[in-house]
Every structure is written in structure tokens, then in C-alpha cells.
Design an enzyme around this catalytic site. Sequence first.
Site, short mmCIF file in Angstrom:
data_model
loop_
_atom_site.label_atom_id
_atom_site.label_comp_id
_atom_site.label_asym_id
_atom_site.label_seq_id
_atom_site.Cartn_x
_atom_site.Cartn_y
_atom_site.Cartn_z
N GLY A 152 0.32 2.48 -7.13
CA GLY A 152 1.74 2.29 -6.89
C GLY A 152 2.32 3.05 -5.72
N ARG A 153 1.69 2.96 -4.54
CA ARG A 153 2.22 3.66 -3.35
C ARG A 153 2.33 5.16 -3.58
NH1 ARG A 153 1.94 -0.62 0.33
NH2 ARG A 153 2.70 -2.50 -0.70
N GLY A 154 1.41 5.68 -4.43
CA GLY A 154 1.39 7.12 -4.68
C GLY A 154 2.20 7.59 -5.85
N PHE A 168 1.73 7.26 -8.93
CA PHE A 168 0.92 7.74 -10.04
C PHE A 168 0.05 8.93 -9.63
CE2 PHE A 168 1.63 3.21 -11.15
CZ PHE A 168 2.37 3.42 -12.30
N TYR A 177 -4.07 -2.83 11.07
CA TYR A 177 -3.88 -1.45 10.64
C TYR A 177 -4.01 -0.54 11.87
CZ TYR A 177 -4.66 -3.10 5.83
OH TYR A 177 -4.57 -3.76 4.62
N SER A 237 -2.93 -1.19 -3.82
CA SER A 237 -1.91 -0.25 -4.30
C SER A 237 -1.94 -0.10 -5.82
CB SER A 237 -0.50 -0.68 -3.84
OG SER A 237 -0.39 -0.61 -2.45
N PRO A 238 -3.12 0.12 -6.42
CA PRO A 238 -3.19 0.25 -7.87
C PRO A 238 -2.58 1.54 -8.40
CG PRO A 238 -5.32 0.74 -6.92
CD PRO A 238 -4.46 0.24 -5.79
N HIS A 254 -4.83 -12.68 5.96
CA HIS A 254 -3.94 -11.59 5.55
C HIS A 254 -2.60 -12.11 5.05
CE1 HIS A 254 -3.15 -7.06 6.60
NE2 HIS A 254 -2.80 -7.36 5.38
#
Length: 327
Positions: free
Chosen positions: A203-205, A207, A56, A200-201, A121
Site C-alpha cells: 500500500g505505498r508503504g 503497511f 521508470y 504495491s501490496p 503498461h
Amino acid sequence: MQKRRLGQGGPMVGAVALGTMNFVGTYGETTPDDALRCMEACLEMGVDHLDTSNVYGMGRAEELLSRFLKIRRDRVVLASKCGITRNPEHPFDNSPDHMRQALEGSLRRLGVEHIDLYYLHRHEPGRPIEEVMQTLLRFRDEGKIGAIGLSEIAPGTLERALSAGPVAAVQSEYSLWTRQPELGILQGCARAGAALVAFSPVGRGVFGDTPPDPNAFGDRDLRQGMPRFAPENWPRNLARLTKFADYARDHGHSPAALAIAWVLSRGDHVIALPGSRSIAHMRQNADGAAISLTHAQLAEIETILPVGWAHGARYGEAMSRGPQTYC
């Protein structure tokens, strides 16, 4: 914040964790001070499980996290990862030498002598997972890591890994937007007593209070190469997301909180791992841990966002090379 166990015999951690990939510009620019304030606020919310990786920001996320760990190490369950090289010709390396080098680098950047949960990873194709587990078990026996985790693997890989040693956690993308783990990993983790750490719960933003605008994505935005945000797919996806957001608000919740609550409803062994640099967004995410969904509400959500509803693949060709497929 409700607590959930991080693998058999592992520590109890907040049901919502914090991923640090967003702290190094993955979805837009931020500042170190903003990130540090977010981590401090998260700890006060009960979000005490922090997740990072050596890739990262090419180590910058770990370096930033070290500033927080200097004063909060005793209150944090720390996870990091290895196995991705960022070399296009050899993107994954699970050899003992590479993993050793990666671990030592992470320990140095984080400023710690021990990482509580250490993930592979990505699994390198062609290298037996049993061999990789032996490397990770050596790290554990040396006291440099606590528990072993695997990321984006198939159920068969988990089964083989468990024949070599205990696996505390499997990290997979899982949300109302991406439900592949229901085809074996969710169940496999439950049988093994491992945590399913759902990244990503939200959804990549998608929601969030305001769904993202793909036309506004910057050059470094990870979502640029994701087909679900492409012009031929996004309008259809947005229509469904709008209905879900309306449903959430009608029930007194933010869309993000309801999306997190849905993920946590999938099993007591599931931990939600959103990544955010925004305190306000993390408050909404943490709120999801306090929502108990009824059978009727789960059925209503399923009607709005039925399994497989999203148009387009979750990853484009380049990003699809690492995650194992099993359906």
C-alpha cells in the site's frame, strides 16, 4: 521462498517479486550501489522475478538493472513494459512503431536480447486491444520477448486480449488498501491461467513498520498527488492502519509481512510485487510468503480493514487517466 507459476506453462518464480521503480527516486533518493545490494540480497532470499519499465526514471531503472543482469541474468526472470510516453498531450501510445521503438530501447538499456515477460503498461484508449496483441505476438515470434503481460486493464479487455493470444500475467494494484481486482480481474486471471501480479501490496508503504508522514513527502514523491494521503483523509486511514499493525505484531509478524501474506492468500495464481530499495524492508516482504493465514485470521483482518475501508481515491485526477475502470 515458495514458488508460483508465472502464467500457463511459464516459469516458477518466487511468490514475492521485486519492482525497481523505487530505485530511481520515486519515493526518495537512493544510490545505485544501494539498489544493486538490494537486488543481490533479494536473489538470496528467493526473490528472482525483477520488474521494471522503460519509463521508470526515463530508462534509468533499466540501465541500473543492466549492471545486475551482467552477472545474474541466468538466475533472473525479467519483466519490463511499454506504452506510456510521458507526453502530456499523448500520454499513451500502443502503435506498432512506438512499441517497437520502446522494446528496442529497453533491450539496449538492459543489455539483453530477450525479455522474459513484456507488459503493455497502459492501454491506449480507442486502439483495439486485439491490434495491440498482434504487435506483442510479433515480438514474441521474433524471440525478443517470452510471454505477454497487460497492466491496469479491465476484465473485458483481458477477455478480448485472450481471443487474440495467450496472456501470461496481468499487473494491477492490489492490497488490503486497494481491492478493485476482486471485481473481475482476480477471477479472470484464474480462469485464463494467468498470474495476477499485485503491485504495491504494502500500500505505498502504509503497511511499513512506521506509516509514512505525508508532511515529509518530497517534491518528487509519487504519493503527493494521491488523495488518501491528503489531510482530510490520512488521519482516518492512519487510525485503521495502526489497528492492523498492532494485530500483526500481536501475532508475531511485521505489518508488511502480514499484508503480503494476505495478498498471497487470495489465490495460488497471485504474485506479490513490492518495490523497495531497502534490504530490511524486502526481508519483511519475503517473510510474508512463509505465513499461512487461517480462516479465522482472515476474518479478523477483514474486520479491521473491511473492503472499501480506505478514505479517498487511490489516484488523483492526473494518475487516473491510464488505469481502466470497470466498476
